[in-house]
Design a protein around this motif. Structure first.
Motif, mmCIF file in Angstrom:
data_model
loop_
_atom_site.group_PDB
_atom_site.id
_atom_site.type_symbol
_atom_site.label_atom_id
_atom_site.label_comp_id
_atom_site.label_asym_id
_atom_site.label_seq_id
_atom_site.Cartn_x
_atom_site.Cartn_y
_atom_site.Cartn_z
ATOM 1 N N THR A 309 28.376 -19.658 -34.218
ATOM 2 C CA THR A 309 27.692 -20.921 -34.254
ATOM 3 C C THR A 309 26.832 -20.698 -32.890
ATOM 4 O O THR A 309 27.332 -20.296 -31.894
ATOM 5 C CB THR A 309 28.626 -22.292 -33.943
ATOM 6 O OG1 THR A 309 29.495 -22.291 -34.930
ATOM 7 C CG2 THR A 309 27.798 -23.486 -33.872
ATOM 8 N N ARG A 310 25.457 -20.965 -33.024
ATOM 9 C CA ARG A 310 24.879 -20.974 -32.015
ATOM 10 C C ARG A 310 23.330 -22.297 -32.109
ATOM 11 O O ARG A 310 23.429 -22.636 -33.147
ATOM 12 C CB ARG A 310 24.035 -19.490 -32.008
ATOM 13 C CG ARG A 310 23.192 -19.025 -33.170
ATOM 14 C CD ARG A 310 22.264 -17.772 -32.872
ATOM 15 N NE ARG A 310 22.994 -16.664 -32.841
ATOM 16 C CZ ARG A 310 22.407 -15.507 -32.426
ATOM 17 N NH1 ARG A 310 21.220 -15.316 -32.452
ATOM 18 N NH2 ARG A 310 23.093 -14.491 -32.345
ATOM 19 N N ARG A 311 22.852 -22.000 -30.831
ATOM 20 C CA ARG A 311 21.864 -22.996 -30.863
ATOM 21 C C ARG A 311 20.427 -22.308 -30.303
ATOM 22 O O ARG A 311 20.561 -21.311 -29.597
ATOM 23 C CB ARG A 311 21.932 -23.907 -29.701
ATOM 24 C CG ARG A 311 23.364 -24.824 -30.094
ATOM 25 C CD ARG A 311 23.374 -25.898 -28.824
ATOM 26 N NE ARG A 311 24.628 -26.648 -28.915
ATOM 27 C CZ ARG A 311 25.247 -27.599 -28.257
ATOM 28 N NH1 ARG A 311 24.542 -27.783 -27.137
ATOM 29 N NH2 ARG A 311 26.286 -28.073 -28.320
ATOM 30 N N ILE A 312 19.411 -22.355 -31.053
ATOM 31 C CA ILE A 312 18.172 -21.764 -30.971
ATOM 32 C C ILE A 312 17.151 -22.999 -30.552
ATOM 33 O O ILE A 312 16.829 -23.854 -31.300
ATOM 34 C CB ILE A 312 17.586 -21.154 -32.119
ATOM 35 C CG1 ILE A 312 18.829 -19.993 -32.565
ATOM 36 C CG2 ILE A 312 16.159 -20.261 -31.790
ATOM 37 C CD1 ILE A 312 18.546 -19.033 -33.754
ATOM 38 N N VAL A 313 16.615 -22.608 -29.438
ATOM 39 C CA VAL A 313 15.780 -23.742 -28.840
ATOM 40 C C VAL A 313 14.296 -23.361 -29.395
ATOM 41 O O VAL A 313 13.959 -22.186 -28.887
ATOM 42 C CB VAL A 313 15.500 -23.866 -27.354
ATOM 43 C CG1 VAL A 313 14.467 -24.924 -26.692
ATOM 44 C CG2 VAL A 313 16.948 -24.334 -26.852
ATOM 45 N N LYS A 314 13.360 -24.242 -30.070
ATOM 46 C CA LYS A 314 12.097 -23.917 -30.335
ATOM 47 C C LYS A 314 11.499 -25.152 -29.983
ATOM 48 O O LYS A 314 11.367 -26.146 -30.715
ATOM 49 C CB LYS A 314 12.072 -23.790 -32.011
ATOM 50 C CG LYS A 314 12.734 -22.593 -32.517
ATOM 51 C CD LYS A 314 12.684 -22.538 -34.178
ATOM 52 C CE LYS A 314 13.442 -21.234 -34.369
ATOM 53 N NZ LYS A 314 13.382 -20.891 -36.122
ATOM 54 N N THR A 318 16.006 -28.109 -30.826
ATOM 55 C CA THR A 318 17.111 -27.291 -31.086
ATOM 56 C C THR A 318 17.572 -27.034 -32.193
ATOM 57 O O THR A 318 18.075 -27.882 -32.991
ATOM 58 C CB THR A 318 18.130 -27.720 -29.876
ATOM 59 O OG1 THR A 318 17.785 -27.831 -28.690
ATOM 60 C CG2 THR A 318 19.484 -26.640 -30.044
ATOM 61 N N LEU A 319 17.583 -25.765 -32.950
ATOM 62 C CA LEU A 319 18.089 -25.488 -34.321
ATOM 63 C C LEU A 319 19.495 -25.107 -34.083
ATOM 64 O O LEU A 319 19.759 -24.008 -33.458
ATOM 65 C CB LEU A 319 17.115 -24.507 -34.654
ATOM 66 C CG LEU A 319 17.589 -23.983 -36.225
ATOM 67 C CD1 LEU A 319 17.297 -25.195 -37.117
ATOM 68 C CD2 LEU A 319 16.693 -22.920 -36.633
ATOM 69 N N ILE A 320 20.321 -25.792 -34.822
ATOM 70 C CA ILE A 320 21.967 -25.303 -34.414
ATOM 71 C C ILE A 320 22.334 -24.548 -35.954
ATOM 72 O O ILE A 320 21.833 -25.032 -37.117
ATOM 73 C CB ILE A 320 22.758 -26.611 -34.602
ATOM 74 C CG1 ILE A 320 22.298 -27.508 -33.478
ATOM 75 C CG2 ILE A 320 24.222 -26.359 -34.652
ATOM 76 C CD1 ILE A 320 23.145 -28.910 -33.293
ATOM 77 N N ILE A 321 22.807 -23.347 -35.770
ATOM 78 C CA ILE A 321 23.130 -22.567 -36.742
ATOM 79 C C ILE A 321 24.613 -22.204 -36.852
ATOM 80 O O ILE A 321 25.136 -21.797 -35.910
ATOM 81 C CB ILE A 321 22.302 -21.162 -36.754
ATOM 82 C CG1 ILE A 321 20.824 -21.498 -36.820
ATOM 83 C CG2 ILE A 321 22.577 -20.316 -38.023
ATOM 84 C CD1 ILE A 321 20.067 -20.284 -36.748
ATOM 85 N N ALA A 322 25.433 -22.481 -37.912
ATOM 86 C CA ALA A 322 26.598 -22.135 -38.288
ATOM 87 C C ALA A 322 26.793 -20.914 -39.234
ATOM 88 O O ALA A 322 26.168 -21.314 -40.233
ATOM 89 C CB ALA A 322 27.477 -23.404 -38.545
ATOM 90 N N ALA A 323 27.370 -20.068 -38.888
ATOM 91 C CA ALA A 323 27.389 -18.838 -39.627
ATOM 92 C C ALA A 323 28.725 -18.515 -40.073
ATOM 93 O O ALA A 323 29.581 -18.494 -39.313
ATOM 94 C CB ALA A 323 26.479 -17.220 -39.272
ATOM 95 N N HIS A 324 29.170 -17.918 -41.335
ATOM 96 C CA HIS A 324 30.418 -17.705 -41.752
ATOM 97 C C HIS A 324 30.410 -16.525 -42.755
ATOM 98 O O HIS A 324 29.578 -16.595 -43.727
ATOM 99 C CB HIS A 324 31.219 -18.897 -42.577
ATOM 100 C CG HIS A 324 32.390 -18.667 -42.553
ATOM 101 N ND1 HIS A 324 33.361 -17.872 -43.354
ATOM 102 C CD2 HIS A 324 33.718 -19.466 -41.911
ATOM 103 C CE1 HIS A 324 34.485 -18.102 -43.477
ATOM 104 N NE2 HIS A 324 34.826 -18.803 -42.374
ATOM 105 N N PRO A 325 31.263 -15.373 -42.709
ATOM 106 C CA PRO A 325 30.968 -14.302 -43.535
ATOM 107 C C PRO A 325 31.583 -14.673 -44.853
ATOM 108 O O PRO A 325 32.488 -15.348 -44.926
ATOM 109 C CB PRO A 325 31.632 -13.203 -42.895
ATOM 110 C CG PRO A 325 32.543 -14.118 -41.868
ATOM 111 C CD PRO A 325 31.987 -15.350 -41.661
#
Length: 484
Positions: A309-314, A318-325
């Motif tokens: 899970t990460r946050r990308i500031v644009k 802020t774009l919050i992205i949750a990734a699961h394999p």
């Protein structure tokens, strides 16, 4: 320092501290909401990753597949419109073939597959009817597997700029099968400074097997006209056509209710290629909508089997992205990315902050007016008590009026103070009257003969300690008692 000034300073500090504390707590609430959103997105990604395990066709695709973007608006096959205008901002999304000899962009809708081919060629040789072989001019070869499983070959060539001629050819690419133009395929050839562009369209129903390859052929010499350079999307020395990589409409339909307006679900394979996109819009989200592959930095950890899970500031968002394999047989075959911006949280925070600010200003105004009114009323009562107590006594210290203070009827502290002043002044007034009456009383007592004789006898009694007076003491007591 006056009481009104003290109250003003105290109220100002309180009123300034209130919005500051409110802003601090709103920031803490925002962080809490963002953490809650991260957990929610992570759970959503985990759920979708579990469901898509059964869609094996999403992930069992070769790396050399040709990516097909979904078409949202109509495309005019005219050969004269710029790529940015007619192909709706897909500039920069073209995939390059060997040595960048040509670039390719594929789009699809429910009826057609659209292809944009940009070729670099500084010596274009068009078809000349005097040369019978179909491969005697610069041309484009298109191979695909039809629904029956047969390989079909089409050649696209032109005698100049404009519409291209399309023929079904034999294995040698030199002769056509029936000599008829394939009207179902429509294309336009247009020269550019670097070479030429070809736009074409063919029915999507021909590509049910999802296999197709495109080759660009350049011939040598205006007279010799034999194929000199062949650049293909296929791998060298491979007879296998390229897989066509479409975004899964089935996945889009199944999970379309999982997202909100600001969120997006992106499913990728192990080569980082986007296989399905649910939600979001092309302008508002750059995560997966307008690209064939996501950033390696974004999914490097999740494709190694880690939940991230990460946050990308644009800019301001802020774009919050949750990734699961996505696992298959204990192997990572893809990943699910759930992204959402903090715009909804920021909107709620902005509304809350405006509400707090408005409430603070309203409260500050009410408190300021209330404190001003209270301090003015309190000051008025104190001044009135001072004036009334000062008016009771003249310059010589005599009371000139009756003691009747206005605050005696109030039950607050000033009322108690006023009543205390009244008691004190009443006692002082009685004492003053006693002192004023004392001279008259003394004069009366001194001028009374009986009092004079009584005092004289008392004096004689006090001095009657000598022996010669002891005999007459009894007679003085009898006379004194008789006078009293």
């Amino acid at each position: 320092m006056k009481l009104r000034t003290r109250l003003f300073i105290f109220s100002s500090v309180f009123l300034i501290a209130l919005p500051v504390l409110g802003y601090y707590f709103i920031g803490e609430i925002q962080q809490s909401l963002l953490q809650g959103q991260e957990k929610t997105q992570s759970m959503t990604a985990s759920t979708i990753a579990t469901v898509v395990r059964g869609y094996t066709d999403l992930f069992d695709t070769d790396e050399d597949a040709l990516y097909v973007y979904p078409l949202r608006l109509n495309v005019d096959i005219d050969g004269y419109s710029t790529l940015g205008e007619d192909w709706h901002g897909f500039e920069g999304r073209l995939s390059s073939a060997e040595n960048d000899a040509f670039s390719l962009l594929l789009l699809d809708d429910a009826q057609f597959l659209y292809a944009y081919i940009r070729v670099e060629d500084d010596d274009i040789i068009y078809r000349n009817p005097r040369y019978v072989p179909l491969d005697s001019s610069d041309h484009i070869r298109l191979e695909y597997i039809d629904p029956e499983g047969h390989v079909q070959r089409l050649v696209l060539l032109a005698e100049g700029q404009g519409n291209v001629s399309v023929y079904e050819v034999n294995d040698d690419w030199q002769s056509w099968k029936n000599g008829h133009h394939v009207n179902a395929v429509y294309g336009v050839w247009h020269e550019t400074d670097a070479g030429y562009d070809v736009e074409l369209r063919l029915p999507i129903k021909w590509l049910q097997r999802r296999r197709m390859s495109i080759s660009v052929v350049s011939v040598f010499g205006e007279n010799e006209r034999y194929p000199d350079t062949i650049v293909s999307t296929r791998k060298l020395k491979s007879d296998t056509l390229n897989p066509l990589l479409f975004r899964s409409r089935e996945i889009n339909t199944r999970f379309e209710n999982f997202t909100e307006a600001s969120s997006q679900i992106c499913i990728i394979d192990k080569y980082r290629r986007v296989r399905a996109v649910i939600g979001g819009d092309e302008k508002g989200s750059s995560l997966c909508q307008s690209t064939d592959k996501v950033s390696d930095d974004l999914v490097e950890k999740v494709l190694s089997g880690k939940i991230e899970t990460r946050r990308i500031v644009k800019g301001e968002k802020t774009l919050i992205i949750a990734a699961h394999p996505v696992f298959k047989d204990n192997r990572v075959v893809g990943a699910v990315l759930v992204s959402d911006s903090d715009s909804q949280i920021l909107s709620q925070q902005r509304d809350t902050l405006l509400a707090v600010l408005f409430a603070s200003l309203t409260l500050a105004l009410l408190v300021f007016v209330s404190l001003l009114a209270f301090s003015s009323w309190l000051t008025f009562r104190i001044n009135r008590l001072n004036v009334q107590t000062s008016a009771l006594i003249d310059d010589s210290g005599r009371f000139i009026s009756n003691i009747d203070l206005s605050d005696n009827r109030h039950r607050d502290e000033l009322g108690e103070l006023s009543r205390g002043f009244s008691v004190l002044l009443d006692k002082l007034n009685n004492y003053t009257r006693f002192l004023e009456s004392m001279p008259g009383m003394l004069r009366h007592e001194i001028l009374n003969p009986v009092n004079t004789l009584s005092l004289s006898l008392q004096h004689l009694q006090d001095q009657g300690a000598s022996d010669r007076m002891s005999d007459s003491t009894g007679s003085i007591d009898i006379a004194d008692n008789a006078i009293l």
